[in-house]
Design a protein around this motif. Structure first.
Motif, short mmCIF file in Angstrom:
data_model
loop_
_atom_site.label_atom_id
_atom_site.label_comp_id
_atom_site.label_asym_id
_atom_site.label_seq_id
_atom_site.Cartn_x
_atom_site.Cartn_y
_atom_site.Cartn_z
N ILE A 12 0.70 -1.00 -0.03
CA ILE A 12 -0.30 -0.28 -0.16
C ILE A 12 1.24 1.19 -0.43
O ILE A 12 1.88 1.66 0.52
CB ILE A 12 -0.99 -0.18 1.54
N PRO A 13 0.92 2.06 -1.19
CA PRO A 13 1.68 3.16 -0.90
C PRO A 13 1.76 3.80 0.69
O PRO A 13 0.83 3.83 1.22
CB PRO A 13 0.90 4.50 -1.75
N LYS A 14 2.85 4.43 1.39
CA LYS A 14 3.20 4.73 2.36
C LYS A 14 2.78 5.84 2.73
O LYS A 14 1.89 5.61 3.75
CB LYS A 14 4.74 5.17 2.38
N ASP A 15 2.76 6.84 1.55
CA ASP A 15 2.26 8.17 1.51
C ASP A 15 1.48 8.74 0.90
O ASP A 15 2.44 9.46 -0.56
CB ASP A 15 3.37 9.11 2.62
N ALA A 16 0.26 8.58 0.70
CA ALA A 16 -0.16 8.70 -1.11
C ALA A 16 -0.18 10.34 -1.34
O ALA A 16 -0.13 10.91 -2.06
CB ALA A 16 -1.20 8.51 -1.28
N GLN A 17 -0.14 10.87 0.23
CA GLN A 17 -0.29 12.05 -0.17
C GLN A 17 1.47 13.14 0.09
O GLN A 17 1.40 14.09 0.49
CB GLN A 17 -0.96 13.45 0.84
N VAL A 20 7.39 11.42 3.57
CA VAL A 20 7.22 10.80 4.90
C VAL A 20 8.07 12.25 4.76
O VAL A 20 7.40 13.46 6.15
CB VAL A 20 7.72 9.97 5.44
N PHE A 21 8.90 12.25 5.17
CA PHE A 21 9.71 13.88 5.42
C PHE A 21 10.18 14.38 4.17
O PHE A 21 10.41 14.04 3.40
CB PHE A 21 11.51 13.46 6.13
N ARG A 22 10.46 15.86 4.40
CA ARG A 22 10.37 16.60 3.10
C ARG A 22 11.39 17.13 2.60
O ARG A 22 11.96 17.37 1.44
CB ARG A 22 9.42 17.99 3.39
N ALA A 27 14.24 14.46 8.83
CA ALA A 27 14.44 12.69 9.19
C ALA A 27 15.35 12.48 9.89
O ALA A 27 15.48 12.02 11.32
CB ALA A 27 15.10 12.45 8.23
N ASP A 66 -0.12 25.14 9.84
CA ASP A 66 -1.08 24.08 8.41
C ASP A 66 -0.29 22.81 8.12
O ASP A 66 0.01 22.21 7.06
CB ASP A 66 -0.77 24.68 6.87
N GLY A 67 0.78 22.15 9.82
CA GLY A 67 1.25 20.78 9.03
C GLY A 67 2.90 21.32 8.70
O GLY A 67 3.53 20.05 9.37
N TYR A 70 5.75 21.44 11.15
CA TYR A 70 5.69 19.78 12.32
C TYR A 70 7.63 20.71 12.93
O TYR A 70 7.48 20.16 13.97
CB TYR A 70 5.02 19.30 11.84
N TYR A 71 7.53 19.54 11.97
CA TYR A 71 9.28 19.21 12.47
C TYR A 71 10.63 20.83 12.89
O TYR A 71 11.74 19.93 13.22
CB TYR A 71 10.07 18.86 11.05
N PRO B 52 1.56 2.12 6.46
CA PRO B 52 -0.21 2.18 6.58
C PRO B 52 -0.43 0.47 6.54
O PRO B 52 -1.60 -0.09 6.81
CB PRO B 52 -1.01 3.18 6.06
N VAL B 124 1.07 15.22 6.56
CA VAL B 124 0.60 16.59 7.04
C VAL B 124 -0.25 17.44 7.33
O VAL B 124 -1.04 17.76 8.54
CB VAL B 124 0.83 17.76 6.05
N LYS B 127 -1.01 16.90 10.88
CA LYS B 127 -0.62 17.80 11.87
C LYS B 127 -0.85 19.23 11.95
O LYS B 127 -0.18 20.11 12.82
CB LYS B 127 0.80 17.53 11.55
N SER B 128 -1.57 19.98 10.89
CA SER B 128 -2.33 21.01 10.60
C SER B 128 -2.92 21.32 11.60
O SER B 128 -3.86 21.12 12.27
CB SER B 128 -2.85 21.01 9.89
N ARG B 191 -4.88 4.21 4.46
CA ARG B 191 -4.51 5.23 5.68
C ARG B 191 -5.95 5.67 6.39
O ARG B 191 -5.82 5.48 7.43
CB ARG B 191 -3.44 5.63 5.29
#
Lengths: 119, 209
Positions: A12-17, A20-22, A27, A66-67, A70-71, B52, B124, B127-128, B191
């Motif tokens: 499954i894609p780990k993070d479709a959006q 994980v780290f930009r 990281a 807006d997230g 965060y880091y 996920p 993201v 976390k917003s 997810r």
């Protein structure tokens, strides 16, 4: 964290959006907090409370949360916590940051940046 | 000379943030507080191995095995550990089941506590500030915005995560998935459905609905 048999599962894609780290530094900052927690330098409850405080302070001074930052909050929390626990003092951090800055500026583009052996 | 002024920027200058991270990391390594090899291994785990699909495995197993679902709802941490997924932050996992009568969704209003072992790192939007505040004030509105229409007669429950308790949602198993293998089921669990902000859709197979 154990590593289960992932090959037995459909991917499954780990993070479709997005990843994980930009950026690599996100990281690194993430990993340092986990590593220090694993060594018992602080409890996770303590960590979460301080991170929440950092985020609340940023929101209070009007930062748009807006997230994406965060880091940044994560790193600021980490710096404060290691200073409080006297693991790495603020002065040491500032001196070392300058050393990295000088090293980076003296490094031709494309070459790895390293600190000079005697500083 | 003023027209050479930009040349002060030659070399490979790093951003302020990159410098701070390098400073901290090099000092922690020198002091023996962080092992650089272990740090790389840890980051690699979170970037490539934890995600996920761990949670999807848990959900698919619960859908396929009613006895496992009972154990999962009774003691989430223990039942999830049966499948080999464990947290390192000492948090308790609580598993919530979405039904035709109850829709659960998860938020962390204070920071971004999230069930890493089963979902990886949070997206993201989780976390917003808008999600963190609006999920509690107007959950139906947030769900609608994310494309989930929850009928008025369905109760919406919002769960606020903490450093000690994290939540995983078992979404409703879609119709038309009777007889699917666990691997096939895991393949449709997203997810967002395990955060409680999406429903699981069964794709039509073999041209049939």
């Amino acid at each position: 964290m154990t590593t289960p048999d992932l090959e037995a599962l459909p991917a499954i894609p780990k993070d479709a959006q997005g990843p994980v780290f930009r950026a690599p530094w996100e990281a690194q900052a993430f990993g340092m907090a986990l590593a220090l927690h694993a060594r018992g330098c602080f409890t996770w409850k303590e960590w979460a409370a301080r991170l929440a405080e950092e985020i609340a302070t940023a929101t209070a001074r009007g930062e748009v949360d807006d997230g994406s930052r965060y880091y940044d909050y994560w790193l600021a929390t980490l710096e404060k916590l290691v200073a409080e626990k006297r693991l790495v003092l603020t002065d040491e951090l500032l001196t070392r940051k300058d050393e990295w800055d000088r090293a980076a500026r003296a490094t031709p583009h494309g070459q790895p940046i390293v600190l000079p052996p005697s500083r | 000379m003023s027209d050479h002024h930009d040349h002060a920027e030659e070399g490979s200058p790093l951003t302020e943030t990159e410098l701070r991270v390098r400073a901290l990391e090099s000092l922690l390594v020198e002091k023996g507080l962080v092992d650089p090899t272990a740090l790389d291994a840890l980051i690699d785990t979170y970037e490539t191995k934890v995600g996920p699909r761990n949670g999807a495995h848990v959900v698919a197993h619960a859908w396929a095995d009613p006895a496992y679902k009972v154990r999962l709802l009774e003691d989430g941490s223990k039942a999830i550990a049966e499948l080999g997924y464990m947290g390192r932050q000492g948090e308790d996992m609580v598993v919530l089941e979405n039904t035709p009568k109850v829709h659960n969704m998860v938020v962390c209003t204070l920071c971004s506590c999230y069930p890493w072992p089963v979902l990886g790192l949070p997206p993201v939007w989780y976390k917003s500030a808008p999600y963190r505040s609006r999920a509690v004030l107007d959950p139906r509105g947030v769900l609608r915005e994310l494309g989930v229409e929850v009928p008025e007669d369905v109760e919406v429950r919002v769960w606020d995560s903490t450093s000690e308790v994290r939540y995983l949602v078992i979404p409703e198993r879609p119709r038309g998935t009777e007889g699917w293998s666990e691997a096939e089921l895991a393949g449709i669990v997203t997810r967002d459905s395990m955060i409680g902000v999406a429903k699981v859709q069964a794709p039509a197979r073999g041209g049939r609905r």
